[in-house]
Design a protein around this motif. Structure first.
Motif, PDB file in Angstrom:
ATOM      1  N   ILE A  82       4.277  16.664  -3.466  1.00 59.21           N
ATOM      2  CA  ILE A  82       3.583  16.120  -2.306  1.00 59.21           C
ATOM      3  C   ILE A  82       2.411  17.052  -2.030  1.00 59.21           C
ATOM      4  O   ILE A  82       2.586  18.262  -1.926  1.00 59.21           O
ATOM      5  CB  ILE A  82       4.518  16.036  -1.089  1.00 59.21           C
ATOM      6  CG1 ILE A  82       5.686  15.085  -1.376  1.00 59.21           C
ATOM      7  CG2 ILE A  82       3.749  15.600   0.150  1.00 59.21           C
ATOM      8  CD1 ILE A  82       6.715  15.007  -0.272  1.00 59.21           C
ATOM      9  N   LEU A 100       3.390  12.026  -3.672  1.00 59.47           N
ATOM     10  CA  LEU A 100       2.415  11.574  -2.677  1.00 59.47           C
ATOM     11  C   LEU A 100       1.227  12.513  -2.722  1.00 59.47           C
ATOM     12  O   LEU A 100       1.394  13.731  -2.697  1.00 59.47           O
ATOM     13  CB  LEU A 100       3.032  11.596  -1.271  1.00 59.47           C
ATOM     14  CG  LEU A 100       4.257  10.723  -1.018  1.00 59.47           C
ATOM     15  CD1 LEU A 100       4.854  11.045   0.350  1.00 59.47           C
ATOM     16  CD2 LEU A 100       3.899   9.257  -1.103  1.00 59.47           C
ATOM     17  N   THR A 140      -2.335   8.092  -3.288  1.00 60.74           N
ATOM     18  CA  THR A 140      -1.374   7.182  -2.671  1.00 60.74           C
ATOM     19  C   THR A 140      -2.139   6.073  -1.952  1.00 60.74           C
ATOM     20  O   THR A 140      -3.058   6.351  -1.182  1.00 60.74           O
ATOM     21  CB  THR A 140      -0.461   7.945  -1.690  1.00 60.74           C
ATOM     22  OG1 THR A 140       0.214   8.978  -2.406  1.00 60.74           O
ATOM     23  CG2 THR A 140       0.543   7.016  -1.032  1.00 60.74           C
ATOM     24  N   LEU A 160       4.129  10.532   5.205  1.00 60.70           N
ATOM     25  CA  LEU A 160       2.982   9.660   4.976  1.00 60.70           C
ATOM     26  C   LEU A 160       2.652   8.949   6.276  1.00 60.70           C
ATOM     27  O   LEU A 160       3.530   8.374   6.920  1.00 60.70           O
ATOM     28  CB  LEU A 160       3.315   8.616   3.900  1.00 60.70           C
ATOM     29  CG  LEU A 160       2.242   7.558   3.642  1.00 60.70           C
ATOM     30  CD1 LEU A 160       1.020   8.186   2.965  1.00 60.70           C
ATOM     31  CD2 LEU A 160       2.800   6.414   2.793  1.00 60.70           C
ATOM     32  N   VAL A 211      -1.423  11.984   3.723  1.00 56.03           N
ATOM     33  CA  VAL A 211      -0.185  12.606   3.261  1.00 56.03           C
ATOM     34  C   VAL A 211      -0.133  14.020   3.829  1.00 56.03           C
ATOM     35  O   VAL A 211      -1.151  14.724   3.850  1.00 56.03           O
ATOM     36  CB  VAL A 211      -0.153  12.676   1.716  1.00 56.03           C
ATOM     37  CG1 VAL A 211       1.056  13.450   1.229  1.00 56.03           C
ATOM     38  CG2 VAL A 211      -0.209  11.293   1.110  1.00 56.03           C
TER      39      VAL A 211
END
Length: 141
Positions: free
Chosen positions: A3, A40, A44, A97, A110
């Motif tokens: 992420i 992510l 995304t 998110l 994100v």
């Protein structure tokens, strides 16, 4: 899997086409929590349940953000949100998110928490920074 904090690239062009309306209450913006297995980042494009957290009192899709307020900080447009509280949950999340549930769940931004964060039968709170040109999660310079 990783992420990475970013304003999503798709969001940047969607703002120019009028997809997102940040006037408070015009669209519903939500925040959902994800595990460290999620991928992510700036690429995304939409919310998905893939690798979303599950746990006591957590519902897929997350929660709605409140007091969504666009503002200008110097020459930078920013969006402010109230802090997000997932009440009385048992979850472990690596990131989240922000997405627009009024526009086909299109991704906005994100946030990577930097490490797994947990709540056990407690509130899981995401505290947003000051909505200014330097710190706002969503800002357009």
């Amino acid at each position: 899997m990783a992420i990475t904090s970013a304003v999503c690239n798709s969001f940047k062009t969607e703002v120019l086409t009028g997809t997102h309306n940040f006037t408070n209450g015009a669209h519903t913006f939500k925040i959902a929590l994800f595990t460290s297995s999620a991928s992510l980042d700036k690429t995304t494009t939409a919310y998905s349940t893939s690798n979303e957290v599950s746990g006591t009192n957590y519902s897929a899709g997350g929660i709605s953000l409140t007091n969504v307020t666009p503002a200008l900080s110097g020459d930078t447009a920013v969006i402010d949100f109230n802090d997000a509280t997932f009440s009385n949950v048992t979850v472990t999340a690596r990131g989240c998110l922000i997405y627009n549930s009024s526009a086909s769940n299109k991704a906005v931004a994100v946030i990577d928490f930097g490490s797994d964060q947990s709540a056990v039968g407690a509130d899981f709170v995401i505290s947003f920074p000051t909505a200014d040109a330097t710190n706002a999660i969503v800002r357009i310079a």
